[in-house]
Motif scaffolding. Structure first.
Motif, PDB file in Angstrom:
ATOM      1  N   GLU A 118       0.827  -1.209   0.000  1.00  0.00           N
ATOM      2  CA  GLU A 118       0.000   0.000   0.000  1.00  0.00           C
ATOM      3  C   GLU A 118       0.863   1.262   0.000  1.00  0.00           C
ATOM      4  O   GLU A 118       0.557   2.231  -0.691  1.00  0.00           O
ATOM      5  N   ALA A 119       1.958   1.238   0.741  1.00  0.00           N
ATOM      6  CA  ALA A 119       2.814   2.418   0.840  1.00  0.00           C
ATOM      7  C   ALA A 119       3.510   2.761  -0.483  1.00  0.00           C
ATOM      8  O   ALA A 119       3.768   3.926  -0.761  1.00  0.00           O
ATOM      9  N   ILE A 120       3.798   1.757  -1.302  1.00  0.00           N
ATOM     10  CA  ILE A 120       4.535   1.987  -2.550  1.00  0.00           C
ATOM     11  C   ILE A 120       3.603   2.318  -3.726  1.00  0.00           C
ATOM     12  O   ILE A 120       4.055   2.790  -4.768  1.00  0.00           O
ATOM     13  N   MET A 121       2.316   2.102  -3.572  1.00  0.00           N
ATOM     14  CA  MET A 121       1.360   2.292  -4.667  1.00  0.00           C
ATOM     15  C   MET A 121       1.407   3.681  -5.312  1.00  0.00           C
ATOM     16  O   MET A 121       1.379   3.769  -6.543  1.00  0.00           O
ATOM     17  N   PRO A 122       1.494   4.775  -4.558  1.00  0.00           N
ATOM     18  CA  PRO A 122       1.548   6.087  -5.221  1.00  0.00           C
ATOM     19  C   PRO A 122       2.759   6.227  -6.153  1.00  0.00           C
ATOM     20  O   PRO A 122       2.654   6.828  -7.224  1.00  0.00           O
ATOM     21  N   ARG A 123       3.898   5.683  -5.764  1.00  0.00           N
ATOM     22  CA  ARG A 123       5.088   5.755  -6.617  1.00  0.00           C
ATOM     23  C   ARG A 123       4.894   4.942  -7.886  1.00  0.00           C
ATOM     24  O   ARG A 123       5.289   5.364  -8.977  1.00  0.00           O
ATOM     25  N   ILE A 124       4.292   3.761  -7.754  1.00  0.00           N
ATOM     26  CA  ILE A 124       4.031   2.927  -8.930  1.00  0.00           C
ATOM     27  C   ILE A 124       3.070   3.648  -9.865  1.00  0.00           C
ATOM     28  O   ILE A 124       3.272   3.689 -11.078  1.00  0.00           O
ATOM     29  N   ASP A 125       2.031   4.227  -9.299  1.00  0.00           N
ATOM     30  CA  ASP A 125       1.032   4.940 -10.099  1.00  0.00           C
ATOM     31  C   ASP A 125       1.673   6.085 -10.882  1.00  0.00           C
ATOM     32  O   ASP A 125       1.325   6.315 -12.040  1.00  0.00           O
ATOM     33  N   ASP A 126       2.621   6.780 -10.276  1.00  0.00           N
ATOM     34  CA  ASP A 126       3.321   7.870 -10.967  1.00  0.00           C
ATOM     35  C   ASP A 126       4.172   7.359 -12.124  1.00  0.00           C
ATOM     36  O   ASP A 126       4.397   8.080 -13.095  1.00  0.00           O
ATOM     37  N   MET A 127       4.655   6.131 -12.030  1.00  0.00           N
ATOM     38  CA  MET A 127       5.540   5.573 -13.048  1.00  0.00           C
ATOM     39  C   MET A 127       4.780   5.021 -14.252  1.00  0.00           C
ATOM     40  O   MET A 127       5.341   4.878 -15.331  1.00  0.00           O
TER      41      MET A 127
END
Length: 112
Positions: free
Chosen positions: A82-91
């Motif tokens: 859950e914590a890494i999801m925003p970074r993945i979404d940006d990529m």
């Protein structure tokens, strides 16, 4: 690292030609997961598939595709995913991400 019991399996469906900056997206994702201390990541290359535009991508001889399907799989704790999801979404520009529960029964280093 001990990783047992109920965890989360994340699958990231992208194309082989997807990029993050100048690097293939699947490579950038795996590097990010490693740097963030994830338990592991695996990239699987498909031989055929289609996405939201219904365009078939295949490795057949008569129709070479430079954009075969790629799946990046990661298993780790729900909080870490859950914590890494925003970074993945940006990529990601396109593609799909799925999450499901995974019961880990074994995860350990080999004996040396």
């Amino acid at each position: 690292m001990k990783l047992e019991g109920e965890q989360t399996l994340m699958r990231i469906f992208i194309g082989e030609s997807d990029r993050w900056k100048s690097k293939p997206l699947h490579e950038a994702l795996v590097e990010m997961f490693r740097q963030e201390g994830f338990a592991g990541a695996t990239v699987v290359k498909g031989i055929m598939g289609f996405g939201c535009h219904s365009v078939t991508h295949t490795d057949k001889l008569l129709r070479f595709s430079a954009d075969l399907p790629v799946i990046v799989e990661v298993v780790d704790s729900p909080d870490k995913i859950e914590a890494i999801m925003p970074r993945i979404d940006d990529m990601m520009e396109g593609g799909m991400i799925t999450l499901e529960k995974a019961h880990v029964i074994r995860y350990r280093k080999t004996k040396e």
